[in-house]
Write a protein that holds these residues in place. Structure first.
Motif, PDB file in Angstrom:
ATOM      1  N   THR A  23       0.829  -1.207   0.000  1.00  0.00           N
ATOM      2  CA  THR A  23       0.000   0.000   0.000  1.00  0.00           C
ATOM      3  C   THR A  23       0.862   1.255   0.000  1.00  0.00           C
ATOM      4  O   THR A  23       0.566   2.233  -0.701  1.00  0.00           O
ATOM      5  N   ILE A  26       2.173   1.784  -3.438  1.00  0.00           N
ATOM      6  CA  ILE A  26       1.115   2.116  -4.404  1.00  0.00           C
ATOM      7  C   ILE A  26       0.585   3.524  -4.162  1.00  0.00           C
ATOM      8  O   ILE A  26       0.324   4.274  -5.120  1.00  0.00           O
ATOM      9  N   ILE A  36      -7.165   1.279  -4.536  1.00  0.00           N
ATOM     10  CA  ILE A  36      -6.304   0.139  -4.195  1.00  0.00           C
ATOM     11  C   ILE A  36      -7.150  -1.044  -3.752  1.00  0.00           C
ATOM     12  O   ILE A  36      -6.927  -2.190  -4.170  1.00  0.00           O
ATOM     13  N   TRP A  39      -8.898  -2.657  -6.839  1.00  0.00           N
ATOM     14  CA  TRP A  39      -8.021  -3.462  -7.690  1.00  0.00           C
ATOM     15  C   TRP A  39      -7.486  -4.683  -6.968  1.00  0.00           C
ATOM     16  O   TRP A  39      -7.236  -5.727  -7.578  1.00  0.00           O
ATOM     17  N   ARG A  40      -7.304  -4.566  -5.666  1.00  0.00           N
ATOM     18  CA  ARG A  40      -6.892  -5.744  -4.895  1.00  0.00           C
ATOM     19  C   ARG A  40      -7.929  -6.857  -5.045  1.00  0.00           C
ATOM     20  O   ARG A  40      -7.588  -8.018  -5.299  1.00  0.00           O
ATOM     21  N   LYS A 205      -2.012   5.013 -14.466  1.00  0.00           N
ATOM     22  CA  LYS A 205      -1.049   4.208 -13.725  1.00  0.00           C
ATOM     23  C   LYS A 205       0.172   3.891 -14.578  1.00  0.00           C
ATOM     24  O   LYS A 205       0.056   3.648 -15.770  1.00  0.00           O
ATOM     25  N   LEU A 213      -0.130  -3.494  -7.923  1.00  0.00           N
ATOM     26  CA  LEU A 213      -1.527  -3.853  -7.678  1.00  0.00           C
ATOM     27  C   LEU A 213      -1.769  -5.333  -7.925  1.00  0.00           C
ATOM     28  O   LEU A 213      -2.493  -6.004  -7.168  1.00  0.00           O
TER      29      LEU A 213
END
Length: 300
Positions: A23, A26, A36, A39-40, A205, A213
């Motif tokens: 994290t 990211i 986050i 997408w996780r 991104k 990710l």
């Protein structure tokens, strides 16, 4: 109780302990916390679908679909959302303490739902883990004169995050034991991720961000939940939840190694309490009388 169950849950806790590391990197890429989380769940879902396709575990009974969807909404949407709100309104330290009230929630819910006996050992281990997490997360802030920001909404949100985190154990032990882990998350992850979608602001991104990710979803969701549910098939829910509380120790160790973050004296005391509680559970696992009352189907 099978010692393999202890090792599985320790592996899951170790992988969950990496969430903060991923994290931090990211967030540095300019991606928001809720994106986050989305997408996780999304990348983990793709991996679980591939796994389930190869092992022919895609199908779930139609009568169980509502339960799987409820599990997704409660244990992904509500858990992620309430924890973010607790961090916003109660602060990171207090939110973390409230999140790791999960072993206490599990102990209570296991007695009510799973009919597990609340033994003196369980009570001691739950108390030690809660005290340990408080020493790691809360005491340093108190000693430094930090404002705990004890507002009612933040407090409630933090308790909800701990309870919904605990429901991973209850759902898995009571209702979803007959399914392999990939089958559960093929249905639960999209059900949990989609309600987050209206609250996500997507950002451009870099390749590095996409790889981080992907690794976050693969390790902390796919890997961790696969190991955890394999362990839960062999352990009582309360004991599994205590062992999983090894997660903040792993997270703090990685933070020290990678970012130079150090424990205070109370942090070392808290770590010792958590590790001692885990060892107590491990030692108890050698007692054949502590075996689960029912043996679900083997994890594939």
């Amino acid at each position: 109780m099978d010692i393999r169950g202890v090792l599985y849950v320790l592996a899951a806790a170790s992988m969950w302990g990496m969430i903060g590391v991923f994290t931090k990197y990211i967030l540095a890429e300019g991606i928001s916390a809720l994106e986050i989380a989305f997408w996780r769940a999304g990348f983990a879902w793709i991996i679980f679908v591939i796994h389930a396709s190869f092992t022919r575990e895609l199908k779930a009974h139609r009568s169980d679909l509502p339960l799987l969807l409820i599990f997704g909404v409660v244990c992904v949407t509500t858990f992620y959302g309430s924890y973010q709100l607790a961090i916003r309104d109660a602060g990171v330290a207090l939110a973390a303490v409230l999140l790791y009230t999960a072993p206490a929630w599990v102990a209570v819910l296991s007695c009510l739902v799973l009919k597990e006996r609340m033994t003196p050992l369980k009570t001691i281990c739950v108390t030690m883990t809660l005290a340990g997490v408080a020493c790691i997360c809360l005491v340093p802030r108190l000693m430094s004169g930090g404002d705990l920001n004890l507002n009612t909404f933040g407090l409630i949100a933090g308790l909800v995050s701990g309870m919904t985190y605990a429901l991973y154990y209850i759902f898995g032990k009571k209702y979803l034991y007959k399914y392999a882990t990939p089958t559960i998350f093929v249905y639960a992850l999209p059900a949990g991720a989609l309600p987050l979608l209206p609250f996500v602001d997507f950002h451009e991104k870099t390749l590095t961000a996409w790889l981080l990710l992907l690794a976050l979803g693969a390790i902390t969701s796919y890997g961790a939940f696969s190991a955890y549910y394999a362990g839960l098939k062999r352990l009582e829910a309360t004991k599994a939840s205590v062992i999983a509380t090894f997660e903040p120790v792993v997270a703090a160790t990685l933070a020290f190694a990678l970012f130079g973050e150090r424990f205070t004296l109370s942090g070392y005391v808290g770590s010792a309490l958590i590790i001692s509680a885990v060892f107590l559970v491990v030692l108890a696992s050698r007692n054949p009388k502590s075996a689960p009352t029912a043996q679900p189907a083997e994890q594939s």
